[in-house]
Scaffold this motif. Sequence first.
Motif, PDB file in Angstrom:
ATOM      1  N   VAL B  21      21.714  37.784  57.092  1.00 34.20           N
ATOM      2  CA  VAL B  21      22.594  37.767  55.917  1.00 34.20           C
ATOM      3  C   VAL B  21      23.349  39.122  56.004  1.00 34.20           C
ATOM      4  N   LEU B  22      24.785  39.026  56.209  1.00 39.87           N
ATOM      5  CA  LEU B  22      25.524  40.075  56.369  1.00 39.87           C
ATOM      6  C   LEU B  22      26.626  40.124  55.142  1.00 39.87           C
ATOM      7  N   GLY B  23      26.931  41.386  54.970  1.00 38.17           N
ATOM      8  CA  GLY B  23      28.092  41.392  53.986  1.00 38.17           C
ATOM      9  C   GLY B  23      27.668  41.326  52.661  1.00 38.17           C
ATOM     10  N   ARG B  24      26.488  41.675  52.401  1.00 38.15           N
ATOM     11  CA  ARG B  24      26.100  41.438  50.927  1.00 38.15           C
ATOM     12  C   ARG B  24      26.530  42.645  50.066  1.00 38.15           C
ATOM     13  N   ASP B  25      26.414  43.816  50.610  1.00 41.48           N
ATOM     14  CA  ASP B  25      27.099  44.912  49.681  1.00 41.48           C
ATOM     15  C   ASP B  25      28.595  45.267  50.054  1.00 41.48           C
ATOM     16  N   ARG B  26      29.082  44.896  51.287  1.00 41.82           N
ATOM     17  CA  ARG B  26      30.504  45.046  51.708  1.00 41.82           C
ATOM     18  C   ARG B  26      30.805  43.894  52.130  1.00 41.82           C
ATOM     19  N   PRO B  27      31.855  42.998  51.220  1.00 40.66           N
ATOM     20  CA  PRO B  27      32.194  41.882  51.540  1.00 40.66           C
ATOM     21  C   PRO B  27      33.192  41.730  52.841  1.00 40.66           C
ATOM     22  N   GLY B  33      43.196  37.178  53.406  1.00 38.22           N
ATOM     23  CA  GLY B  33      43.114  37.944  52.184  1.00 38.22           C
ATOM     24  C   GLY B  33      41.793  37.671  51.276  1.00 38.22           C
ATOM     25  N   VAL B  34      40.872  36.597  51.645  1.00 33.79           N
ATOM     26  CA  VAL B  34      40.011  36.144  51.025  1.00 33.79           C
ATOM     27  C   VAL B  34      38.717  37.326  51.357  1.00 33.79           C
ATOM     28  N   GLU B  35      38.018  37.738  50.235  1.00 31.63           N
ATOM     29  CA  GLU B  35      36.953  38.576  50.531  1.00 31.63           C
ATOM     30  C   GLU B  35      35.739  37.865  50.658  1.00 31.63           C
ATOM     31  N   MET B  36      34.788  37.753  51.823  1.00 22.78           N
ATOM     32  CA  MET B  36      33.590  36.931  51.884  1.00 22.78           C
ATOM     33  C   MET B  36      32.333  37.713  52.116  1.00 22.78           C
ATOM     34  N   GLY B  37      31.478  37.139  51.260  1.00 25.18           N
ATOM     35  CA  GLY B  37      29.995  37.605  51.288  1.00 25.18           C
ATOM     36  C   GLY B  37      29.316  37.288  50.392  1.00 25.18           C
ATOM     37  N   PRO B  38      27.968  37.068  50.472  1.00 20.73           N
ATOM     38  CA  PRO B  38      27.196  37.267  51.848  1.00 20.73           C
ATOM     39  C   PRO B  38      27.432  36.257  52.741  1.00 20.73           C
ATOM     40  N   VAL B  39      27.535  36.553  54.218  1.00 15.13           N
ATOM     41  CA  VAL B  39      27.735  35.743  55.151  1.00 15.13           C
ATOM     42  C   VAL B  39      26.440  35.663  55.997  1.00 15.13           C
ATOM     43  N   LEU B 127      36.670  21.640  52.074  1.00 19.27           N
ATOM     44  CA  LEU B 127      38.046  22.481  52.151  1.00 19.27           C
ATOM     45  C   LEU B 127      38.308  23.572  51.512  1.00 19.27           C
ATOM     46  N   SER B 128      37.280  23.930  50.503  1.00 18.34           N
ATOM     47  CA  SER B 128      37.618  25.326  49.849  1.00 18.34           C
ATOM     48  C   SER B 128      37.037  26.547  50.603  1.00 18.34           C
ATOM     49  N   PHE B 129      36.550  26.020  51.744  1.00 22.12           N
ATOM     50  CA  PHE B 129      36.157  27.440  52.572  1.00 22.12           C
ATOM     51  C   PHE B 129      37.378  27.892  53.071  1.00 22.12           C
ATOM     52  N   PRO B 130      37.469  29.332  53.181  1.00 17.66           N
ATOM     53  CA  PRO B 130      38.865  30.031  53.517  1.00 17.66           C
ATOM     54  C   PRO B 130      39.219  29.683  54.855  1.00 17.66           C
ATOM     55  N   VAL B 131      40.321  29.463  55.124  1.00 16.47           N
ATOM     56  CA  VAL B 131      40.930  29.316  56.554  1.00 16.47           C
ATOM     57  C   VAL B 131      40.705  30.814  57.355  1.00 16.47           C
ATOM     58  N   ILE B 132      40.042  30.652  58.604  1.00 17.22           N
ATOM     59  CA  ILE B 132      39.654  31.627  59.376  1.00 17.22           C
ATOM     60  C   ILE B 132      40.427  31.882  60.424  1.00 17.22           C
ATOM     61  N   THR B 133      40.087  32.951  61.204  1.00 18.25           N
ATOM     62  CA  THR B 133      41.032  33.436  62.554  1.00 18.25           C
ATOM     63  C   THR B 133      39.994  33.762  63.338  1.00 18.25           C
ATOM     64  N   ILE B 134      40.248  33.719  64.560  1.00 16.39           N
ATOM     65  CA  ILE B 134      39.278  34.463  65.693  1.00 16.39           C
ATOM     66  C   ILE B 134      39.040  36.103  65.403  1.00 16.39           C
ATOM     67  N   GLY B 135      40.087  36.499  64.719  1.00 15.99           N
ATOM     68  CA  GLY B 135      39.718  38.006  64.395  1.00 15.99           C
ATOM     69  C   GLY B 135      38.822  38.026  63.129  1.00 15.99           C
ATOM     70  N   ASP B 136      38.667  37.077  62.372  1.00 18.06           N
ATOM     71  CA  ASP B 136      37.399  36.919  61.521  1.00 18.06           C
ATOM     72  C   ASP B 136      36.081  36.707  62.257  1.00 18.06           C
ATOM     73  N   MET B 137      36.249  35.771  63.050  1.00 17.08           N
ATOM     74  CA  MET B 137      35.052  35.376  63.985  1.00 17.08           C
ATOM     75  C   MET B 137      34.396  36.780  64.496  1.00 17.08           C
TER      76      MET B 137
END
Lengths: 207, 394
Positions: B21-27, B33-39, B127-137
């Motif tokens: 689990v990543l991004g718990r402290d730092r989304p 533009g969406v901040e996501m975490g934990p992932v 569909l409430s999942f944010p739209v993601i990009t290759i950069g996000d991956m």
Amino acid sequence: MMMVSNGHLRVDLGMIAEMVTPGSRVLDVGCGEGALIAWLGRHKNVDGRGIELSMAGVAAAVAQGMSVIQGDADTDLADYPDGAFDYVILSQTLQATYEPRAVLNNMLRIGRHAIVSFPNFGHWRIRYDLLVKGRMPMTDSLSYQWYETPNIHFCTILDFLILCRELGIRVERSIALDRQGNVLPAFGGRWLSNLFAEQGLFLLTRT
Amino acid sequence: MSDAEPPDSSAPRNPLGLTVVLGRDRPIRLDCGVEMGPVTVGYQTYGTLNADRSNAILMCHALTGDQYVADPHPITGKPGWWNELVGPGRVFDTDRYFLICSNVLGGCMGTTGPKDVNPATGKPWGLSFPVITIGDMVQVQARLLDHLGIDQVFCVVGGSMGGMQVLEWCASYPERVFSAIPIATAARHSAQNIAFNEVGRQAIAADPDWKDGDYLAHGTLPQRGLAVARMAAHITYLSEPALHRKFGRNLQGREAFSYGFEADFQVESYLRHQGSTFVERFDANSYLYITRAMDYFDLAAEHGGILSNAFRGTKTRFCVISFTSDWLFPTPESRAVVHALNAVAANVSFVEVCSDKGHDAFLLDEPVLHATLTGFLDGAAEHRGLPRAKGVSS
């Protein structure tokens, strides 16, 4: 095969390798399976890259760990930035390019130096074939029939030197070679070299 | 830097794969533009990380791939997508390299995606999942490397959408990539490829069981739509000669036409099979999100419209590979990447492999591909100071 069993380079490639300063950046255009850049990397700590037209040559070079792309002198030199290399080498290929003048200009734009070798169409045997036999010349270094040759822009050593002067290219070294790539003695200036050399090899610099 | 304990490569591998689990402290800030975490990230590793953590190879999977590079797939039981290339003495030599492959963000094999529960609502994202990009991956993969304590990977490699991630890695984290192998890919998704993706997405949306993306809450699965999407896409992964060689106009289990709309032809039967097995292992909404990420990919646009800007100053060693019969990511797409790399005098090799197997050739037994990969990795390993293959003297 470009390399013989004892790991030495073919004679004319050895001549070219001798001109290259250790530790420099080299682009070998028409590098085949990369024998020259492999040798330069191993013996002169050169950062060598290659361009090769044949897929088999590229695959063989990359499979040996060399940095080679599929491409050719006419289309791919234009991409590189000015001064990206210390030496750009074109061995036995100039006569097969569509635009030899643009190729030379590009070589000396992207490289500080260019090293060029080509078969000399002014050699006496070629003149003899045309003059006496009335046939298109076929020699060891020009072994194609006229209808199947990839060589579309032949020149003599004198033609080449005149072009260099027109393009403002300085000829630092010029070497006349026989068919095996052995150096001929500089016995009588350009006119005699143009008659007796089967190949010319030149180190060129931007002016 | 690390979100959790450093990895213990001697630990027995969880057959269902590793998760962190990543991004718990730092989304994770996504491109939308969406901040996501934990992932949660599902991943697999092969081989052992060396003492100075310099022998890692990050493998990026394609659209419908996953982290099971060289394991039997946990759902289908089929061998991993690069099973033949991974192992001791193989192309990706597990005696020498530490291989990592993670399921992409938005995926459905262990990494957070639309079928997972949104912790804020307690319901599946849909569909409430944010739209993601290759950069996000790639950003999520970078966090995974942070977690594993790896500053720089020896190599990042991938085909198709995996190749897009490779290019994105080299542009976004150039100092973290020693060498890169983008295979059968492009620096931007072409109009034709966006068009094919749209056909797939419309097929899913046209399935009444899709329920506007809310099928999990309704207890349905848009299997027919997803199967059609897969069938259409699968054609683009092959080539006309390969299809003809495999099936021709041969009939399936019959001597004559049915004069109806059964799967008379073997090629129809094959595609139906491809569609029906795909729905067992893939989530329809994941398919929407991941295809969208591919459509949005345009590396030049991210760098002022000039592709070579994406690679300016790069020290990464590149090996670009394409296939002659690939019409989904044809060779000119790879050549554009090579031209851009040449324009910044990058260290690049480029091999177009002669194959009639189409886009999927990168997953198949292609000896020239394997020799190219091996040679490039050996050359790069020498420059990185990694040991040679066993039995090879210097």
